[in-house]
Scaffold this active site. Structure first.
Site, PDB file in Angstrom:
ATOM      1  N   SER A   1      -2.913  13.164  -5.134  1.00 49.35           N
ATOM      2  CA  SER A   1      -3.803  12.733  -4.309  1.00 49.35           C
ATOM      3  C   SER A   1      -3.666  13.192  -2.969  1.00 49.35           C
ATOM      4  CB  SER A   1      -3.030  11.162  -3.917  1.00 49.35           C
ATOM      5  OG  SER A   1      -2.837   9.617  -3.602  1.00 49.35           O
TER       6      SER A   1
ATOM      7  N   SER B   1      -3.185   4.759  -0.676  1.00 51.98           N
ATOM      8  CA  SER B   1      -3.811   5.963  -2.034  1.00 51.98           C
ATOM      9  C   SER B   1      -4.821   4.953  -2.506  1.00 51.98           C
ATOM     10  CB  SER B   1      -3.397   7.070  -2.062  1.00 51.98           C
ATOM     11  OG  SER B   1      -2.476   7.659  -1.122  1.00 51.98           O
TER      12      SER B   1
ATOM     13  N   LYS C   1      -8.502   5.786  -1.813  1.00 51.63           N
ATOM     14  CA  LYS C   1      -8.810   6.962  -2.430  1.00 51.63           C
ATOM     15  C   LYS C   1     -10.369   6.312  -3.353  1.00 51.63           C
ATOM     16  CE  LYS C   1      -5.627   9.972  -0.895  1.00 51.63           C
ATOM     17  NZ  LYS C   1      -4.536   9.583  -0.284  1.00 51.63           N
TER      18      LYS C   1
END
Length: 475
Positions: free
Chosen positions: A159, A101, A104
């Protein structure tokens, strides 16, 4: 038994008892274990400096330079000065690994400027259909309305892959978002990065590197709204709307343990983000930014050992401590390169694609037209943090370090695009450590509870960290 054979057995037995050698079976097991450990490629990118292409730990040791922390297990890591771009130390920093993640950050750096935070959107079933099984979620429900601001809180704090997919659809669709992210990565010279999924969910061929993630974080920190979200410890998030009743909300907290703390992990003094991640293929990943005595450092750690709980945070904190102690004493081994447009002066803007797309990197800007109001008020002497929060609504609890960096003078010299536009070292002593190879199992998920929002920024560092996780993606 022949005399020579008896002597050999006696020597071997004595050696085993004294601990000098392994038994044949133990030695074979160790060799097999070592063989299973991933090794960095023989040749890695030299972008940022020749030393960064070398495997193992790279650092210039000299008088007054503190020794690096012992027993670092991350397969790849880097410590850099966020302002001048100096790389202070690195370990396999161009090794292409699954990013989880932390990808991101690239999603946010690409999409944030294209969507105004006050825009509302009603979520459809199809927008959530592509979320990977076991993904980390913030808890978005179909047929419910959310602001873009709400969705970004879900991305940065929890997340939430559900929030990423909804924002991607608002931007123009997942394929378009992936294309834009890849183009923006290339503009940033994050050339180790291959984007397949916008949320960092495990996907074949999807990789990044500690070097690239640090470049991406440095670019994201040029944006005021990015800094605010990254520094947020807790916030209110819209809950379920029941007929005839006022819509509920619940508190969400940042899953970054250096922000919220956890058992065995203390909040890091001066931390201001950026992003953590976990998948079964990537293990734990983390990029953080912290300030101490006016110095701002970036650190990225990828896939440390799973033998110790929260190893990614502990090693990141140790590297930040080392970086602050070494800053001004250690000779850099390389640099964080600027975006291509800064190198060439072409002034190319963000990747094309998305509805209402705008430049994805450049001057210190908020999302959409709301930034103008914030900047105008800031020019009149008001607090940038208070203005931005008043514009987008919702109570955010910012860490002290985050407030410092949000209000600090940005963008960084040398990173500002010259004409933003929308468009389709001396050799020192280097030590070497072996990468570790075991993935960290996901922690059990805890449901987000409905609660009143936190009352002040001072409570941020002691806030408990409810985690949203699964076996596939924990961030």
């Amino acid at each position: 038994m022949p005399a020579l054979k008896k002597i050999a057995l006696t020597v071997t037995s004595a050696a085993l008892l004294s601990g000098f050698v392994l038994s044949p079976a133990a030695a074979a097991d160790k060799d097999k274990s070592d063989d299973k450990q991933p090794k960095p490629p023989g040749i890695m990118s030299s972008l940022g400096g020749e030393r960064l292409s070398m495997s193992g730990t790279q650092v210039n040791l000299g008088p007054g330079v503190p020794v690096l922390p012992k027993e670092l297990t991350g397969r790849s890591w880097i410590v850099a000065d966020a302002e001048n771009g100096d790389v202070l130390a690195a370990h396999n920093s161009h090794w292409r690994l699954p990013p989880a993640s932390t990808l991101k950050m690239l999603f946010a750096d690409t999409v944030l400027p294209a969507l105004q935070p006050t825009t509302t959107h009603k979520v459809t079933e199809s927008e959530l259909a592509g979320v990977g099984e076991g993904s980390s979620l913030v808890g978005i429900k179909e047929d419910h309305t959310y602001t873009v601001h709400d969705l970004w809180l879900g991305v940065f704090l929890r997340s939430g892959n559900d929030a990423v997919h909804v924002l991607s659809e608002m931007y123009g669709g997942v394929p378009e978002t992936v294309t834009a992210m890849q183009k923006h990565a290339e503009e940033l010279q994050a050339l180790d990065t291959v984007v397949i999924s916008p949320d960092g969910y495990d996907a074949p061929r999807q990789v990044s590197s500690a070097y690239d993630l640090t470049l991406i974080a440095r670019s994201g920190m040029q944006k005021k709204d990015f800094r605010e979200y990254a520094a947020t410890a807790s916030a209110d998030f819209p809950g379920e709307k029941k007929k005839g009743k006022k819509r509920e909300s619940f508190e969400i907290q940042n899953t970054n343990r250096l922000i919220t703390g956890d058992i065995g992990v203390d909040p890091y003094q001066g931390i201001a983000g950026v992003k953590n991640g976990y998948t079964t293929q990537a293990g734990n990943t983390f990029t953080g930014v912290a300030e101490r005595n006016g110095k701002v450092l970036l650190v990225t750690v990828m896939h440390p050992s799973a033998d110790e709980s929260h190893a990614v945070y502990k090693e990141a904190a140790q590297l930040l401590d080392w970086g602050f102690a070494a800053s001004g004493k250690v000779t850099p081994i390389g640099e964080l390169v600027p975006p291509k447009s800064v190198d060439t002066g072409t002034g190319t803007g963000a990747a094309t694609g998305g509805k209402g797309a705008a430049p994805a990197a450049g001057a210190d800007q908020g999302s959409g037209g709301q930034a103008e109001a914030a900047h105008a008020s800031a020019a009149n002497g008001s607090s940038g943090v208070g203005i931005a929060l008043a514009i987008v609504g919702g109570l955010l609890v910012l860490l002290a370090g985050g407030v410092f960096l949000v209000n600090r003078r940005w963008p960084l010299p040398g990173l500002t695009r010259r004409a933003p536009a929308v468009s389709d070292d001396p050799t020192g002593t280097a030590g070497t450590t072996e990468p570790d190879g075991t993935a960290d199992p996901a922690e059990p998920a805890e449901p987000a509870a409905s609660t009143d929002s936190a009352s002040s920024a001072s409570s941020a560092s002691s806030a408990s960290s409810a985690s949203s996780a699964s076996s596939a993606d924990k961030s």
